[in-house]
Scaffold this motif. Structure first.
Motif, PDB file in Angstrom:
ATOM      1  N   PHE A   1       0.806  -1.222   0.000  1.00 59.44           N
ATOM      2  CA  PHE A   1       0.000   0.000   0.000  1.00 59.44           C
ATOM      3  C   PHE A   1       0.841   1.275   0.000  1.00 59.44           C
ATOM      4  CE2 PHE A   1      -2.658   3.342   1.912  1.00 59.44           C
ATOM      5  CZ  PHE A   1      -3.677   3.351   0.966  1.00 59.44           C
ATOM      6  N   VAL A   2       1.516   1.603   1.114  1.00 58.52           N
ATOM      7  CA  VAL A   2       2.098   2.938   1.278  1.00 58.52           C
ATOM      8  C   VAL A   2       3.119   3.276   0.194  1.00 58.52           C
ATOM      9  CG1 VAL A   2       3.422   4.463   2.786  1.00 58.52           C
ATOM     10  CG2 VAL A   2       1.699   2.947   3.760  1.00 58.52           C
ATOM     11  N   LEU A   3       4.102   2.403  -0.011  1.00 60.07           N
ATOM     12  CA  LEU A   3       5.189   2.723  -0.933  1.00 60.07           C
ATOM     13  C   LEU A   3       5.001   2.113  -2.322  1.00 60.07           C
ATOM     14  CD1 LEU A   3       8.363   2.536   1.371  1.00 60.07           C
ATOM     15  CD2 LEU A   3       6.976   4.525   0.744  1.00 60.07           C
ATOM     16  N   ASP A   4       3.775   1.743  -2.662  1.00 62.24           N
ATOM     17  CA  ASP A   4       3.525   1.259  -4.024  1.00 62.24           C
ATOM     18  C   ASP A   4       2.106   1.573  -4.499  1.00 62.24           C
ATOM     19  OD1 ASP A   4       2.319  -0.999  -2.516  1.00 62.24           O
ATOM     20  OD2 ASP A   4       4.356  -1.780  -2.442  1.00 62.24           O
TER      21      ASP A   4
ATOM     22  N   ILE B   1       1.212   5.224  -4.170  1.00 66.78           N
ATOM     23  CA  ILE B   1       1.992   5.996  -5.141  1.00 66.78           C
ATOM     24  C   ILE B   1       1.388   5.871  -6.539  1.00 66.78           C
ATOM     25  CG2 ILE B   1       4.216   6.115  -6.338  1.00 66.78           C
ATOM     26  CD1 ILE B   1       5.538   5.325  -3.665  1.00 66.78           C
ATOM     27  N   ILE B   2       1.082   4.641  -6.927  1.00 69.34           N
ATOM     28  CA  ILE B   2       0.499   4.406  -8.259  1.00 69.34           C
ATOM     29  C   ILE B   2      -0.812   5.184  -8.412  1.00 69.34           C
ATOM     30  CG2 ILE B   2      -0.540   2.656  -9.754  1.00 69.34           C
ATOM     31  CD1 ILE B   2       1.505   0.669  -8.509  1.00 69.34           C
ATOM     32  N   ALA B   3      -1.650   5.170  -7.390  1.00 70.97           N
ATOM     33  CA  ALA B   3      -2.922   5.895  -7.454  1.00 70.97           C
ATOM     34  C   ALA B   3      -2.696   7.393  -7.648  1.00 70.97           C
ATOM     35  CB  ALA B   3      -3.727   5.638  -6.180  1.00 70.97           C
ATOM     36  N   LEU B   4      -1.693   7.944  -6.963  1.00 71.50           N
ATOM     37  CA  LEU B   4      -1.426   9.378  -7.079  1.00 71.50           C
ATOM     38  C   LEU B   4      -0.935   9.764  -8.473  1.00 71.50           C
ATOM     39  CD1 LEU B   4       0.300  10.069  -3.637  1.00 71.50           C
ATOM     40  CD2 LEU B   4      -1.946  10.869  -4.362  1.00 71.50           C
ATOM     41  N   THR B   5      -0.265   8.840  -9.174  1.00 69.83           N
ATOM     42  CA  THR B   5       0.197   9.162 -10.529  1.00 69.83           C
ATOM     43  C   THR B   5      -0.974   9.245 -11.511  1.00 69.83           C
ATOM     44  OG1 THR B   5       0.535   6.854 -11.267  1.00 69.83           O
ATOM     45  CG2 THR B   5       2.371   7.936 -10.105  1.00 69.83           C
ATOM     46  N   GLY B   6      -2.149   8.815 -11.081  1.00 70.11           N
ATOM     47  CA  GLY B   6      -3.318   8.855 -11.952  1.00 70.11           C
ATOM     48  C   GLY B   6      -3.748  10.260 -12.338  1.00 70.11           C
TER      49      GLY B   6
ATOM     50  N   ILE C   1       5.507  -0.492  -9.075  1.00 71.73           N
ATOM     51  CA  ILE C   1       5.417   0.880  -9.597  1.00 71.73           C
ATOM     52  C   ILE C   1       5.881   0.945 -11.040  1.00 71.73           C
ATOM     53  CG2 ILE C   1       6.314   3.230  -9.382  1.00 71.73           C
ATOM     54  CD1 ILE C   1       6.594   2.659  -6.337  1.00 71.73           C
ATOM     55  N   SER C   2       7.042   0.336 -11.317  1.00 73.34           N
ATOM     56  CA  SER C   2       7.628   0.438 -12.655  1.00 73.34           C
ATOM     57  C   SER C   2       6.754  -0.248 -13.702  1.00 73.34           C
ATOM     58  CB  SER C   2       9.041  -0.149 -12.668  1.00 73.34           C
ATOM     59  OG  SER C   2       9.047  -1.510 -12.312  1.00 73.34           O
ATOM     60  N   ARG C   3       6.122  -1.382 -13.336  1.00 69.99           N
ATOM     61  CA  ARG C   3       5.225  -2.031 -14.293  1.00 69.99           C
ATOM     62  C   ARG C   3       4.024  -1.146 -14.586  1.00 69.99           C
ATOM     63  NH1 ARG C   3       1.584  -7.412 -13.400  1.00 69.99           N
ATOM     64  NH2 ARG C   3       0.281  -5.854 -12.356  1.00 69.99           N
ATOM     65  N   ALA C   4       3.479  -0.521 -13.529  1.00 74.65           N
ATOM     66  CA  ALA C   4       2.307   0.333 -13.710  1.00 74.65           C
ATOM     67  C   ALA C   4       2.608   1.529 -14.607  1.00 74.65           C
ATOM     68  CB  ALA C   4       1.802   0.807 -12.342  1.00 74.65           C
TER      69      ALA C   4
ATOM     70  N   MET D   1      -1.743  -5.744  -6.018  1.00 73.59           N
ATOM     71  CA  MET D   1      -2.739  -4.729  -5.650  1.00 73.59           C
ATOM     72  C   MET D   1      -3.088  -3.809  -6.813  1.00 73.59           C
ATOM     73  SD  MET D   1      -3.865  -5.058  -2.534  1.00 73.59           S
ATOM     74  CE  MET D   1      -4.461  -3.422  -2.090  1.00 73.59           C
ATOM     75  N   ALA D   2      -2.136  -3.580  -7.719  1.00 73.89           N
ATOM     76  CA  ALA D   2      -2.390  -2.696  -8.857  1.00 73.89           C
ATOM     77  C   ALA D   2      -3.329  -3.322  -9.877  1.00 73.89           C
ATOM     78  CB  ALA D   2      -1.073  -2.318  -9.526  1.00 73.89           C
ATOM     79  N   ASP D   3      -3.562  -4.624  -9.775  1.00 78.98           N
ATOM     80  CA  ASP D   3      -4.454  -5.311 -10.710  1.00 78.98           C
ATOM     81  C   ASP D   3      -5.917  -5.237 -10.291  1.00 78.98           C
ATOM     82  OD1 ASP D   3      -2.266  -6.261 -12.238  1.00 78.98           O
ATOM     83  OD2 ASP D   3      -2.014  -7.973 -10.881  1.00 78.98           O
ATOM     84  N   LEU D   4      -6.176  -4.869  -9.048  1.00 79.67           N
ATOM     85  CA  LEU D   4      -7.510  -4.993  -8.465  1.00 79.67           C
ATOM     86  C   LEU D   4      -8.120  -3.628  -8.145  1.00 79.67           C
ATOM     87  CD1 LEU D   4      -6.722  -8.014  -6.107  1.00 79.67           C
ATOM     88  CD2 LEU D   4      -7.887  -8.065  -8.324  1.00 79.67           C
ATOM     89  N   PRO D   5      -9.426  -3.576  -7.894  1.00 85.73           N
ATOM     90  CA  PRO D   5     -10.065  -2.296  -7.543  1.00 85.73           C
ATOM     91  C   PRO D   5      -9.452  -1.660  -6.297  1.00 85.73           C
ATOM     92  CG  PRO D   5     -11.720  -3.938  -8.093  1.00 85.73           C
ATOM     93  CD  PRO D   5     -10.407  -4.660  -8.040  1.00 85.73           C
ATOM     94  N   VAL D   6      -9.651  -0.371  -6.161  1.00 82.48           N
ATOM     95  CA  VAL D   6      -9.133   0.374  -5.017  1.00 82.48           C
ATOM     96  C   VAL D   6      -9.660  -0.233  -3.718  1.00 82.48           C
ATOM     97  CG1 VAL D   6      -9.127   2.619  -3.864  1.00 82.48           C
ATOM     98  CG2 VAL D   6      -9.001   2.496  -6.361  1.00 82.48           C
ATOM     99  N   PRO D   7      -8.779  -0.503  -2.749  1.00 85.56           N
ATOM    100  CA  PRO D   7      -9.261  -1.046  -1.476  1.00 85.56           C
ATOM    101  C   PRO D   7     -10.125  -0.043  -0.735  1.00 85.56           C
ATOM    102  CG  PRO D   7      -6.933  -0.471  -1.315  1.00 85.56           C
ATOM    103  CD  PRO D   7      -7.313  -0.332  -2.761  1.00 85.56           C
ATOM    104  N   ARG D   8     -11.075  -0.569   0.036  1.00 83.36           N
ATOM    105  CA  ARG D   8     -11.950   0.302   0.818  1.00 83.36           C
ATOM    106  C   ARG D   8     -12.356  -0.437   2.095  1.00 83.36           C
ATOM    107  NH1 ARG D   8     -15.241  -0.958  -3.520  1.00 83.36           N
ATOM    108  NH2 ARG D   8     -13.302  -0.430  -4.602  1.00 83.36           N
TER     109      ARG D   8
END
Length: 336
Positions: free
Chosen positions: A136-139, A142-147, A205-208, A322-329
């Motif tokens: 979550f925190v360091l991946d 981060i990926i979500a914020l690059t959106g 991160i790099s794959r995303a 985690m990057a493959d799945l919907p945003v956790p909630r």
């Protein structure tokens, strides 16, 4: 949803408690080898009263209870959890594990990942590794914020946390309570490892972002205490090691595109260090996110493992990150 938890340590107990208190999940089995737990009612061990499910040391629990999903909280490493994942999947159960190396095993363990993905698809289930970090925190965060960025040039992120709540094993792997000389010797022997997860976070991160990482450099330095510090499992005199300052840098060609820092120590406040999570993204727009104090590691890992259960059960079969799945909630909020 019928759930089995495999591992009844601090994380496993927290996840089991969430499941019991949920109105749409049922804990049908718990596996653990601790003789203090075996044969005892799970609810009684959690202070919730009689629940009707007892801790067992047999993996047959999975076959006998036919769960929708198994949560594995036993180890940090792929080599340890792979046989457990294999057994669960072959019994047609989805899997969530908090093993750090499973957060993104595709690059670090390519053969094992290919096998797990193939196995999961064959049995029609999903496998996910998650946690607060990696996961979550360091991946993922981060990926979500690059959106909201058109172009990303560089990412710098830091997680400054307090190790004090953790047990003996974590203290040993971080070198807490050693002399500086013992710390260096532990690094050479591999008994002191610092943070487990930088390669996984960088790869996710790099794959995303479509970055082709050419090299990753990691550095581990002792955090030497100037004051006396103590937890229930370790004592640190001035001049001894209070934690590990672990960092990693990832490059595309000769350009450093990702910098991750994760200094971990006991009672950082005794030397004026505030905990927190910090993310800086540089590109067509610059983003600076600051979370103070840190997102608490134990509670957050328990929460995200619980919250991902319905998402994993509903996902397409295969090995996921985690990057493959919907945003956790937060799913337990719906039951209040």
């Amino acid at each position: 949803m019928r759930i089995v938890t495999w591992g009844f340590g601090a994380m496993g107990r927290g996840i089991a408690k969430n499941i019991i208190e949920s109105k749409f999940m049922k804990l049908v089995g718990v596996i653990d080898k601790n003789p203090e737990f075996i044969g005892k009612d799970v609810g009684e061990l959690l202070g919730l009263g009689n629940y009707g499910v007892r801790v067992r040391d047999s993996i047959d629990v999975i076959e006998e209870t036919n769960p929708d999903l198994v949560v594995i909280a036993t180890s940090s490493f792929v080599k340890d959890v792979l046989p457990q994942i294999e057994y669960a999947v072959k019994n047609h159960a989805n899997v969530i594990t908090i093993a750090e190396e499973m957060a993104f095993p595709f690059d670090s363990h390519p053969e094992e990942s290919l096998y797990m993905d193939s196995l999961a698809k064959r049995y029609g289930v999903t496998i996910l590794g998650t946690g607060v970090n990696p996961g979550f925190v360091l991946d993922t965060l981060i990926i979500a914020l690059t959106g909201v960025c058109t172009r990303v040039d560089k990412i710098i992120a830091k997680r400054i946390n307090d190790l004090s709540p953790f047990g003996k094993t974590v203290m040993e792997t971080q070198g807490v309570g050693t002399t500086p000389e013992q710390f260096e010797e532990g690094l050479k022997k591999g008994t002191i490892v610092g943070h487990i997860g930088f390669p996984q976070s960088i790869a996710m991160i790099s794959r995303a972002l479509g970055w082709n990482i050419s090299k990753v450099e990691e550095e581990r330095k002792p955090i030497i205490s100037n004051v006396y510090r103590e937890t229930p499992v370790v004592k640190v005199q001035p001049g001894m090691v209070a934690g590990c300052n672990h960092s990693a840098k990832a490059y595309v060609g000769d350009k450093c595109v990702i910098e991750l820092y994760h200094p971990q120590q006991i009672h950082p406040h005794l030397e004026g260090v505030d905990t927190g999570d910090y993310i800086e993204i540089y590109g067509d727009i610059n983003i600076n996110l600051s979370i103070k104090p840190e997102i608490p590691g134990g509670k957050a890992t328990i929460a995200i493992a619980t919250n991902m259960i319905p998402i994993v059960i509903g996902a397409q079969p295969g090995l996921k990150c985690m990057a493959d799945l919907p945003v956790p909630r937060s799913i337990l909020s719906f039951t209040k």
